[in-house]
Structure formats: structure tokens, C-alpha cells
Scaffold this active site. Structure first.
Site, PDB file in Angstrom:
ATOM      1  N   CYS A  73       0.800  -1.141  -0.092  1.00  0.00           N
ATOM      2  CA  CYS A  73       0.168   0.033  -0.119  1.00  0.00           C
ATOM      3  C   CYS A  73       0.931   1.155  -0.053  1.00  0.00           C
ATOM      4  O   CYS A  73       1.677   1.463   0.753  1.00  0.00           O
ATOM      5  CB  CYS A  73      -0.915   0.126   1.103  1.00  0.00           C
ATOM      6  SG  CYS A  73      -1.906   1.674   1.267  1.00  0.00           S
ATOM      7  N   CYS A  79      -0.483   6.898   6.576  1.00  0.00           N
ATOM      8  CA  CYS A  79      -1.790   6.573   7.124  1.00  0.00           C
ATOM      9  C   CYS A  79      -1.721   6.014   8.746  1.00  0.00           C
ATOM     10  O   CYS A  79      -0.966   5.281   8.909  1.00  0.00           O
ATOM     11  CB  CYS A  79      -2.577   5.903   6.337  1.00  0.00           C
ATOM     12  SG  CYS A  79      -3.900   5.370   6.914  1.00  0.00           S
ATOM     13  N   CYS A  82      -3.008   1.022   9.427  1.00  0.00           N
ATOM     14  CA  CYS A  82      -2.294  -0.164   9.314  1.00  0.00           C
ATOM     15  C   CYS A  82      -0.843   0.058  10.012  1.00  0.00           C
ATOM     16  O   CYS A  82      -0.267   0.811   9.708  1.00  0.00           O
ATOM     17  CB  CYS A  82      -1.999  -0.688   8.120  1.00  0.00           C
ATOM     18  SG  CYS A  82      -3.799  -1.243   6.874  1.00  0.00           S
ATOM     19  N   CYS A 160      -8.236   2.385  -0.443  1.00  0.00           N
ATOM     20  CA  CYS A 160      -7.733   1.648   0.761  1.00  0.00           C
ATOM     21  C   CYS A 160      -7.814   0.354   0.667  1.00  0.00           C
ATOM     22  O   CYS A 160      -8.777  -0.362   0.144  1.00  0.00           O
ATOM     23  CB  CYS A 160      -8.415   2.171   2.122  1.00  0.00           C
ATOM     24  SG  CYS A 160      -7.959   1.102   3.532  1.00  0.00           S
ATOM     25  N   GLN A 284     -20.439  -4.556  13.256  1.00  0.00           N
ATOM     26  CA  GLN A 284     -18.883  -5.149  13.109  1.00  0.00           C
ATOM     27  C   GLN A 284     -18.438  -4.794  11.649  1.00  0.00           C
ATOM     28  O   GLN A 284     -18.859  -5.268  10.426  1.00  0.00           O
ATOM     29  CB  GLN A 284     -18.885  -6.703  13.254  1.00  0.00           C
ATOM     30  CG  GLN A 284     -19.397  -6.942  14.611  1.00  0.00           C
ATOM     31  CD  GLN A 284     -18.285  -6.563  15.784  1.00  0.00           C
ATOM     32  OE1 GLN A 284     -17.146  -6.200  15.452  1.00  0.00           O
ATOM     33  NE2 GLN A 284     -18.498  -6.896  16.981  1.00  0.00           N
ATOM     34  N   TYR A 313     -23.719  -4.096  27.607  1.00  0.00           N
ATOM     35  CA  TYR A 313     -23.463  -3.458  26.626  1.00  0.00           C
ATOM     36  C   TYR A 313     -24.126  -3.997  25.348  1.00  0.00           C
ATOM     37  O   TYR A 313     -23.042  -4.333  24.406  1.00  0.00           O
ATOM     38  CB  TYR A 313     -21.837  -3.468  26.542  1.00  0.00           C
ATOM     39  CG  TYR A 313     -21.210  -2.844  27.691  1.00  0.00           C
ATOM     40  CD1 TYR A 313     -20.977  -1.763  28.145  1.00  0.00           C
ATOM     41  CD2 TYR A 313     -20.820  -3.895  28.765  1.00  0.00           C
ATOM     42  CE1 TYR A 313     -20.552  -0.827  29.169  1.00  0.00           C
ATOM     43  CE2 TYR A 313     -19.864  -3.208  30.018  1.00  0.00           C
ATOM     44  CZ  TYR A 313     -20.055  -1.856  30.157  1.00  0.00           C
ATOM     45  OH  TYR A 313     -19.333  -1.483  31.221  1.00  0.00           O
ATOM     46  N   GLU A 334     -28.546  -1.660  27.316  1.00  0.00           N
ATOM     47  CA  GLU A 334     -27.528  -0.631  26.656  1.00  0.00           C
ATOM     48  C   GLU A 334     -27.961   0.742  27.097  1.00  0.00           C
ATOM     49  O   GLU A 334     -29.069   1.071  27.057  1.00  0.00           O
ATOM     50  CB  GLU A 334     -27.843  -0.942  25.230  1.00  0.00           C
ATOM     51  CG  GLU A 334     -27.219   0.154  24.272  1.00  0.00           C
ATOM     52  CD  GLU A 334     -25.552   0.346  24.295  1.00  0.00           C
ATOM     53  OE1 GLU A 334     -25.217   1.356  24.636  1.00  0.00           O
ATOM     54  OE2 GLU A 334     -25.052  -0.701  24.236  1.00  0.00           O
ATOM     55  N   ASP A 382     -19.623  -6.985  26.379  1.00  0.00           N
ATOM     56  CA  ASP A 382     -18.769  -6.651  25.235  1.00  0.00           C
ATOM     57  C   ASP A 382     -18.627  -5.192  25.238  1.00  0.00           C
ATOM     58  O   ASP A 382     -19.303  -4.322  24.694  1.00  0.00           O
ATOM     59  CB  ASP A 382     -19.469  -6.919  23.806  1.00  0.00           C
ATOM     60  CG  ASP A 382     -18.692  -6.515  22.761  1.00  0.00           C
ATOM     61  OD1 ASP A 382     -17.504  -6.533  22.795  1.00  0.00           O
ATOM     62  OD2 ASP A 382     -19.444  -6.696  21.566  1.00  0.00           O
ATOM     63  N   CYS A 409     -12.044  -5.641  23.047  1.00  0.00           N
ATOM     64  CA  CYS A 409     -11.283  -5.064  22.271  1.00  0.00           C
ATOM     65  C   CYS A 409      -9.898  -4.644  22.652  1.00  0.00           C
ATOM     66  O   CYS A 409      -9.319  -4.000  21.877  1.00  0.00           O
ATOM     67  CB  CYS A 409     -11.911  -4.076  21.489  1.00  0.00           C
ATOM     68  SG  CYS A 409     -12.569  -2.524  22.632  1.00  0.00           S
TER      69      CYS A 409
END
Length: 454
Positions: A73, A79, A82, A160, A284, A313, A334, A382, A409
Site C-alpha cells: 500500500c 496513514c 495499518c 484503501c 461489525q 453493553y 444498553e 462486550d 477489544c
């Protein structure tokens, strides 16, 4: 003594959670080097020196790591997206697994054998969402792309490699439209100008495309021409939306949407269920890998059909709704009202009748469920990047579920929370990393915890 602009020879022996390689000088000072790979032997120019560590950049690759590959790339290294385009995907997965292990041991004091990371079937073109800032180059020309690392400097990018090829066509049409009209470009320093962001969403299974323009005002000039250009160039265009954001803020979306074309939403399919996706909806970004993550969470939940499942969540309800057929009752909690409305709509669209959703924070929801005499057998977590925190963990402990499935995450906040759970009698039984975002520094983790005595 190490000082700025020294050039030293360095062997990279590890990598940070953010993607920089790390090597140590003869006197034990750690040097952080972006774009390096574990196993590289380098000449490194020192850029900044602290008391016990330093930062450098590659001056020369003497012996490349066996994991090093040629980046594919032109925006890589500029950027802020990545960080791993210069190493093999196998090495990337190894580093992400190590990242989870290190966090669990160092922060949580938890030593458990990780299950093998679940790799993504695709490392290219997997993202179904793009939020592209629009700005002016120093010469005044339009820029559209991604922010540089830790900045608001836009790196212009027409295509991208993580996004569907159709997104490049949307970008091309938008650039062409802006060139043909006198719509001005937003300047975040002054708060003046019209077009702020180009926001694109795509339904991988349905092939439906949403294009959303975030504007500092009510709309764009010549919207009729814009629609004509989009419809003629994009056969799978489902809807076009204008989002109004007049606030001088880093938040991308404003509170008001106006539909120019179509229904204002697209649909897609996840784990056999259909979901409506509006500009505000959580979805997602790697749909296929999300299915594999949810399958692992469902395996850990081990539902038999008789359980009450609490999804904290819950967002728009995706995780819980994919498990609804396996439990007696699903309760989603939530705090964001729009997300709760989406969750209720998603349950209705899929004819799921054993689910209800509460707009509340977790402690208040727990108190209400206690008053109702409801005790969840299994809890799904989550949380956002900040994790659950000690207060919520103790609230969950009072609810006394048999099993807790934690989808994280961020390995650091996960490790902290697992330590809190261990203090209230929950044992970490199994941990599986999941690579949801290939070529970036992020890694998801699914954890099964069991109440002591079971």
C-alpha cells in the site's frame, strides 16, 4: 551515553502493542523503532532519548527479518490505520497472541494457556465501513482519506486496500462532484466550510451500498447532480443520506439525518439473522470474522435452552440475538437509546419473541432485575475499550451468574477486569484471541469465566 542523532546497530527482539519494534542497546536501554520487524538487524538513528528508553527510526536494514515482506500500500507508514503491512500475516497473528498473553500475565496476574488465535479469512477488502475526513491540501486542493498517526493531518487516499473496491468509486464520484460545483470544504480550525466527511457502509451479503455525507449545515449545493452521478455510477446504491453536524467537534456524526434517496438504511446478514443498518447503527466492520467471534462466544455460553441470558453493553443486540434461539429469555442492556431502538427492531425483523431490551446503565439494570426476581444464568459482556471496571464487576458478582463470557477489544483493560473477577470468585477457564482487524494493531479476545464451585 545515548544521544539524539546517534546511529546505532540494533536487533529487534519484540514489538509493542501499537506496532513498533523494540531492541535493547548494550547497556539495556530499550529503543522503539516504527516499521521494524522482530528479527531485523538495523542501523537506527536516535530521535529522542528518555531516562530508560529511546525512540529511533530505521536508517538501514542490515539483515531483514524472515517475517518481513514488501508493503502493498502506497499510504502505509503515512496513514494512521495499518501498522503490520510490512510483515507476514502469520507473524502478525503471533504478535497479537503475544500481546494478549503479555497483558494477562503482566496486568492481570493470570497465567493461562491461550487457545490458537482465530485468523481472518481475508486480510484485504474486509472492511464494510469507511469514515473519510475531507479537507484542503496546502495548495487548496481537496484531500480525502485518513488521518496520519496521532494527528488530524489528512493523508489523501483514493483506494484503501482494507475496503471494498466500490468505495474507491464512491470517492472518485465525490471528488468529481466537488470539482463541478462550488461546495466548499470544511476547515476544522475555523469551523467554516460545508463538506466534513464522506461516510460509506456496505452490506456484504446483500450487496447494498449506503453513501452518507456529513455536512456543516443542512445540505450540499446541487444535490440533484450528486444523486444523478451516484446512481449512474453505482448499480448497487441503496440509499444516500445527509448528516448535519454543525458542532466544532471531533465527533464525526451529528444528531440529524436527512434521506436523499432510498430508505435511509441498508440491510445485511449475520449468523443467519437480518439486520437494518443506519448511519447511527453499530455493525461489525469485518462481518465474516464477526460470525466466527460470535460462534466462539456462543460456544463459551454453552446454552441449553433453559437459561436466562443477560447481554450487557448489547448495542444493537447483535451478539445476544444470535444466541436467542438457544436460551429461555434474552435480556439486553444498553445505555444509548437509539441503539436500544435498533435492537428492538432487529428482534422484530427476525421474529425473535423471547428478547427484551432495557435502556439503562448496568448497575441500575441489575437492581431492576433483582427487584423482578430475575437471576441471569449467563452474562455476555462486550464493553468499549475502557472495559467494565471494578464497580460493574462487583455488580455482576451480586447477580451470581454461572458463566460470564467477556468479549474484549483491549487486552489491557480485559486483564485488569479479569483480575477483578478473580477477586469475587470467578475463574478464567479459556481465552481465545480473534483477529478482527488484519494489518492493524487491534486484537479482540473472547474469554470464558466460571463461578467457583461449579
Amino acid at each position: 551515553m545515548l544521544k539524539k542523532n546517534d546511529i546505532i546497530r540494533l536487533v529487534i527482539t519484540s514489538a509493542t502493542a501499537e506496532g513498533s519494534g523494540v531492541g535493547k542497546t548494550d547497556d539495556g536501554i530499550a529503543v522503539f523503532v516504527p516499521l521494524s520487524a522482530v528479527g531485523d538487524e538495523l542501523n537506527v538513528r536516535i530521535l529522542k532519548v528518555k531516562k530508560s528508553y529511546a525512540f529511533g527510526k530505521i536508517e538501514e536494514i542490515i539483515t531483514p527479518s524472515e517475517a518481513r515482506i514488501e508493503p502493498d500500500c502506497g499510504c502505509f507508514s503515512r496513514c494512521g490505520g495499518c501498522v503490520w503491512r510490512h510483515i507476514s500475516y502469520e507473524e502478525e497473528c503471533r504478535l497479537k497472541s503475544q500481546k494478549v498473553t503479555d497483558a494477562l500475565e503482566r496486568i492481570g496476574g493470570i497465567k493461562t494457556e491461550l487457545k490458537p488465535i482465530i485468523p481472518s479469512e481475508r486480510v484485504l477488502r474486509y472492511r464494510n465501513k469507511a469514515q473519510l475526513p475531507v479537507g484542503k491540501a496546502p495548495g487548496g486542493s481537496l484531500q480525502m482519506g485518513f488521518y496520519a498517526f496521532h494527528s488530524h493531518r489528512i493523508i489523501d487516499c483514493g483506494d484503501c486496500a482494507l475496503q471494498p473496491e466500490v468505495f474507491a468509486e464512491v470517492i472518485r464520484i465525490t471528488r468529481d462532484f466537488m470539482a463541478k460545483t462550488d461546495n466548499d470544504i470544511y476547515d476544522e480550525k475555523t469551523g467554516k466550510g460545508r463538506l466534513r466527511h464522506l461516510y460509506i457502509r456496505y452490506g456484504e451479503i446483500t450487496d447494498e451500498l449506503m453513501v452518507c455525507y456529513v455536512v456543516n449545515g443542512n445540505g450540499l449545493k446541487r444535490e440533484d447532480l450528486l444523486l444523478e452521478m451516484l446512481k449512474s455510477g453505482l448499480p448497487n446504491l441503496k440509499t444516500v443520506v445527509v448528516n448535519s453536524n454543525r458542532e466544532k467537534t471531533n465527533v464525526i456524526l451529528g444528531n440529524k439525518n436527512r434521506t436523499l434517496y432510498g430508505s435511509g438504511y441498508i440491510t445485511d446478514v449475520l449468523c443467519g439473522l437480518k439486520f437494518k443498518i443506519s448511519p447511527f447503527s453499530f455493525w461489525q466492520v469485518n462481518r465474516a470474522q464477526a460470525e466466527r467471534l460470535y460462534e466462539k462466544a456462543r460456544e463459551y455460553a454453552a446454552l441449553t435452552g433453559s437459561e436466562t441470558l443477560l447481554d450487557l453493553y448489547c448495542g444493537t443486540g447483535t451478539i445476544g440475538l444470535t444466541m436467542a434461539k438457544d436460551c429461555k429469555e434474552l435480556i439486553g442492556v444498553e445505555i444509548i437509546e437509539d441503539a436500544v431502538c435498533d435492537a428492538e427492531n432487529n428482534a422484530a425483523v427476525n421474529s425473535i419473541c423471547n428478547a427484551r431490551f432495557m435502556c439503562s446503565d448496568a448497575p441500575k439494570a441489575a437492581s431492576q432485575l433483582e427487584r423482578e426476581g430475575v437471576r441471569p444464568d449467563v452474562i455476555i459482556l462486550d464493553p468499549p475499550r475502557k472495559g467494565c471496571g471494578e464497580e460493574l464487576v462487583r455488580t455482576i458478582g451480586k447477580m451470581n451468574p454461572d458463566r460470564v463470557v467477556y468479549v474484549s477489544c483491549d487486552p489491557a483493560t480485559l486483564a485488569r477486569d479479569l483480575k477483578y473477577f478473580s477477586e469475587i470468585g470467578y475463574e478464567t477457564k479459556e481465552v481465545t484471541p480473534v483477529d478482527m482487524f488484519p494489518r492493524t494493531a487491534h486484537v479482540e479476545t473472547v474469554v470464558l469465566m466460571i463461578r467457583a464451585g461449579l
